[in-house]
Design a protein around this motif. Structure first.
Motif, PDB file in Angstrom:
ATOM      1  N   ALA A  75      81.884  26.216  47.382  1.00  0.00           N
ATOM      2  CA  ALA A  75      82.650  25.684  46.261  1.00  0.00           C
ATOM      3  C   ALA A  75      82.422  24.196  46.069  1.00  0.00           C
ATOM      4  O   ALA A  75      82.253  23.714  44.937  1.00  0.00           O
ATOM      5  N   THR A  76      82.410  23.433  47.171  1.00  0.00           N
ATOM      6  CA  THR A  76      82.285  21.981  47.046  1.00  0.00           C
ATOM      7  C   THR A  76      80.834  21.520  46.973  1.00  0.00           C
ATOM      8  O   THR A  76      80.477  20.657  46.166  1.00  0.00           O
ATOM      9  N   ASN A  77      79.975  22.103  47.809  1.00  0.00           N
ATOM     10  CA  ASN A  77      78.605  21.618  47.914  1.00  0.00           C
ATOM     11  C   ASN A  77      77.635  22.281  46.949  1.00  0.00           C
ATOM     12  O   ASN A  77      76.485  21.834  46.847  1.00  0.00           O
ATOM     13  N   VAL A  78      78.073  23.333  46.271  1.00  0.00           N
ATOM     14  CA  VAL A  78      77.187  23.987  45.307  1.00  0.00           C
ATOM     15  C   VAL A  78      77.846  24.061  43.937  1.00  0.00           C
ATOM     16  O   VAL A  78      77.348  23.489  42.966  1.00  0.00           O
ATOM     17  N   PHE A  79      78.985  24.781  43.833  1.00  0.00           N
ATOM     18  CA  PHE A  79      79.602  24.961  42.512  1.00  0.00           C
ATOM     19  C   PHE A  79      79.988  23.619  41.894  1.00  0.00           C
ATOM     20  O   PHE A  79      79.617  23.324  40.748  1.00  0.00           O
ATOM     21  N   ALA A  80      80.737  22.804  42.636  1.00  0.00           N
ATOM     22  CA  ALA A  80      81.153  21.517  42.088  1.00  0.00           C
ATOM     23  C   ALA A  80      79.968  20.572  41.931  1.00  0.00           C
ATOM     24  O   ALA A  80      79.815  19.907  40.901  1.00  0.00           O
ATOM     25  N   TRP A  81      79.119  20.513  42.968  1.00  0.00           N
ATOM     26  CA  TRP A  81      77.999  19.573  42.948  1.00  0.00           C
ATOM     27  C   TRP A  81      76.997  19.917  41.845  1.00  0.00           C
ATOM     28  O   TRP A  81      76.681  19.091  40.989  1.00  0.00           O
ATOM     29  N   MET A  82      76.511  21.151  41.833  1.00  0.00           N
ATOM     30  CA  MET A  82      75.516  21.537  40.836  1.00  0.00           C
ATOM     31  C   MET A  82      76.131  21.692  39.453  1.00  0.00           C
ATOM     32  O   MET A  82      75.586  21.218  38.456  1.00  0.00           O
ATOM     33  N   GLY A  83      77.280  22.394  39.389  1.00  0.00           N
ATOM     34  CA  GLY A  83      77.882  22.667  38.092  1.00  0.00           C
ATOM     35  C   GLY A  83      78.347  21.417  37.383  1.00  0.00           C
ATOM     36  O   GLY A  83      78.025  21.186  36.209  1.00  0.00           O
ATOM     37  N   SER A 293      70.206  20.958  60.673  1.00  0.00           N
ATOM     38  CA  SER A 293      69.561  22.079  60.010  1.00  0.00           C
ATOM     39  C   SER A 293      70.414  23.335  60.072  1.00  0.00           C
ATOM     40  O   SER A 293      70.213  24.247  59.293  1.00  0.00           O
ATOM     41  N   GLY A 294      71.368  23.415  60.968  1.00  0.00           N
ATOM     42  CA  GLY A 294      72.212  24.603  61.042  1.00  0.00           C
ATOM     43  C   GLY A 294      73.553  24.406  60.383  1.00  0.00           C
ATOM     44  O   GLY A 294      74.422  25.238  60.479  1.00  0.00           O
ATOM     45  N   GLY A 295      73.741  23.290  59.681  1.00  0.00           N
ATOM     46  CA  GLY A 295      75.030  23.005  59.083  1.00  0.00           C
ATOM     47  C   GLY A 295      75.059  23.306  57.616  1.00  0.00           C
ATOM     48  O   GLY A 295      74.357  24.159  57.099  1.00  0.00           O
ATOM     49  N   ASN A 296      75.896  22.581  56.900  1.00  0.00           N
ATOM     50  CA  ASN A 296      76.045  22.820  55.466  1.00  0.00           C
ATOM     51  C   ASN A 296      74.908  22.163  54.714  1.00  0.00           C
ATOM     52  O   ASN A 296      74.079  21.465  55.252  1.00  0.00           O
ATOM     53  N   ILE A 297      74.918  22.375  53.406  1.00  0.00           N
ATOM     54  CA  ILE A 297      73.959  21.708  52.548  1.00  0.00           C
ATOM     55  C   ILE A 297      74.500  20.315  52.278  1.00  0.00           C
ATOM     56  O   ILE A 297      75.438  20.150  51.520  1.00  0.00           O
ATOM     57  N   TYR A 298      73.932  19.312  52.917  1.00  0.00           N
ATOM     58  CA  TYR A 298      74.486  17.975  52.827  1.00  0.00           C
ATOM     59  C   TYR A 298      73.804  17.091  51.798  1.00  0.00           C
ATOM     60  O   TYR A 298      74.272  16.021  51.502  1.00  0.00           O
ATOM     61  N   THR A 299      72.674  17.481  51.270  1.00  0.00           N
ATOM     62  CA  THR A 299      72.019  16.707  50.247  1.00  0.00           C
ATOM     63  C   THR A 299      71.518  17.668  49.200  1.00  0.00           C
ATOM     64  O   THR A 299      70.827  18.612  49.505  1.00  0.00           O
ATOM     65  N   ARG A 300      71.872  17.415  47.937  1.00  0.00           N
ATOM     66  CA  ARG A 300      71.584  18.369  46.891  1.00  0.00           C
ATOM     67  C   ARG A 300      70.765  17.738  45.785  1.00  0.00           C
ATOM     68  O   ARG A 300      70.907  16.574  45.502  1.00  0.00           O
ATOM     69  N   PRO A 301      69.998  18.615  45.087  1.00  0.00           N
ATOM     70  CA  PRO A 301      69.250  18.125  43.952  1.00  0.00           C
ATOM     71  C   PRO A 301      70.121  17.966  42.726  1.00  0.00           C
ATOM     72  O   PRO A 301      71.139  18.580  42.616  1.00  0.00           O
TER      73      PRO A 301
END
Length: 301
Positions: A75-83, A293-301
């Motif tokens: 929700a935070t690292n993909v939906f909010a970040w990308m959306g 590498s085993g954690g969350n997505i910490y840097t996004r495009p």
């Protein structure tokens, strides 16, 4: 080839792929609405990454007890970040959107203070001041005289940065899920609501997507969300996390240059000053959060 040199080459591939995604989004938004277009690209990439994870022998099953953490990270690292970052592109230039979104190290440092009890160092306070000064420079181009559209773009860009930072602070402990599988799950879970919301709210027209739009959509699915993530995790296996995160600060700078060359957007002193400040906002140093590498997505495009 030495592992360190390979890591730097992979880091460069990742940064370039994510940087070019910013002007690519601007092109796609001419033909398709933001949530639906980003969601479709993300779901396609998640399916591809799931196939790759299975082919290399990763276990794609998510333990039941880690599902709440996975949903929160998605929700935070993909939906909010990308959306939200994609929505901001409707009203902002690439330089404005990219630089505002990449203020997340500022908010990570501020949120880590009360939540994780990590008080910023003197250097951290200096980086905070420099980063906020860059935001002021960026927003003062028109004397802080914003119309409703401009304000909406700024609000979405800053919301993407703040929510991404919040997710990073809250869920910084690595999850016991293989890296490619973790990315596939997070991208898929975070992007599917974008597809549904876009379908029912934005009412996209498939006939509106022309050859250049299809090319950008394929690029977004294959390169920033698939190839670049594979290169990113390979980078983290070869380079220290702090070096890798500093290299990612090239993304907004290269994105601004790419937008100037491809879209004719302005590239002047104001953008240069804020980009210089962006280079000094490193989340892994100011907030104490490490990339794994085993954690969350910490840097996004």
């Amino acid at each position: 080839m030495p592992a360190r040199l390979t890591g730097f080459l992979l880091l460069l591939v990742t940064a370039i792929g994510w940087a070019l995604n910013w002007p690519a989004m601007k092109i796609l938004l001419r033909e398709w609405p933001p949530l639906f277009s980003r969601g479709v690209a993300g779901v396609a990439a998640a399916i591809l990454l799931g196939v790759i994870a299975t082919s290399v022998g990763e276990n794609i099953r998510v333990p039941r007890e880690w599902m709440p953490r996975l949903l929160l990270a998605s929700a935070t690292n993909v939906f909010a970040w990308m959306g939200f970052s994609t929505l901001s592109m409707k009203w902002l230039s690439v330089s404005e959107g990219a630089l505002l979104v990449y203020t997340m190290p500022i908010w990570s440092m501020l949120l880590a203070w009360p939540i994780a009890k990590r008080k910023p160092s003197t250097a951290g306070f200096g980086a905070l001041a420099l980063g906020l000064a860059g935001v002021v420079v960026l927003l003062s181009a028109h004397g802080f005289d914003f119309d409703s559209d401009k304000f909406a773009g700024i609000a979405f860009a800053l919301s993407a940065a703040v929510l991404f930072a919040l997710g990073t602070v809250i869920t910084h402990t690595p999850m016991p899920i293989p890296p490619i599988s973790l990315v596939a799950w997070q991208v898929g879970i975070g992007c599917m609501p974008m597809v549904l919301l876009g379908w029912f709210i934005e009412h996209p027209s498939f006939s509106a997507l022309h050859a250049d739009g299809w090319a950008v959509l394929i690029y977004m699915s294959l390169v920033p969300m698939a190839v670049c993530y594979l290169a990113w995790f390979a980078t983290l296996r070869r380079l220290p996390a702090d070096i890798a995160s500093i290299g990612m600060l090239l993304v907004p700078i290269m994105g601004i240059v790419a937008a100037a060359l491809s879209l004719g957007e302005p590239l002047g002193m104001r953008e240069a000053v804020d980009a210089f400040g962006c280079r000094h906002r490193d989340a892994s140093k100011t907030s104490g959060i490490k990339l794994k590498s085993g954690g969350n997505i910490y840097t996004r495009p």
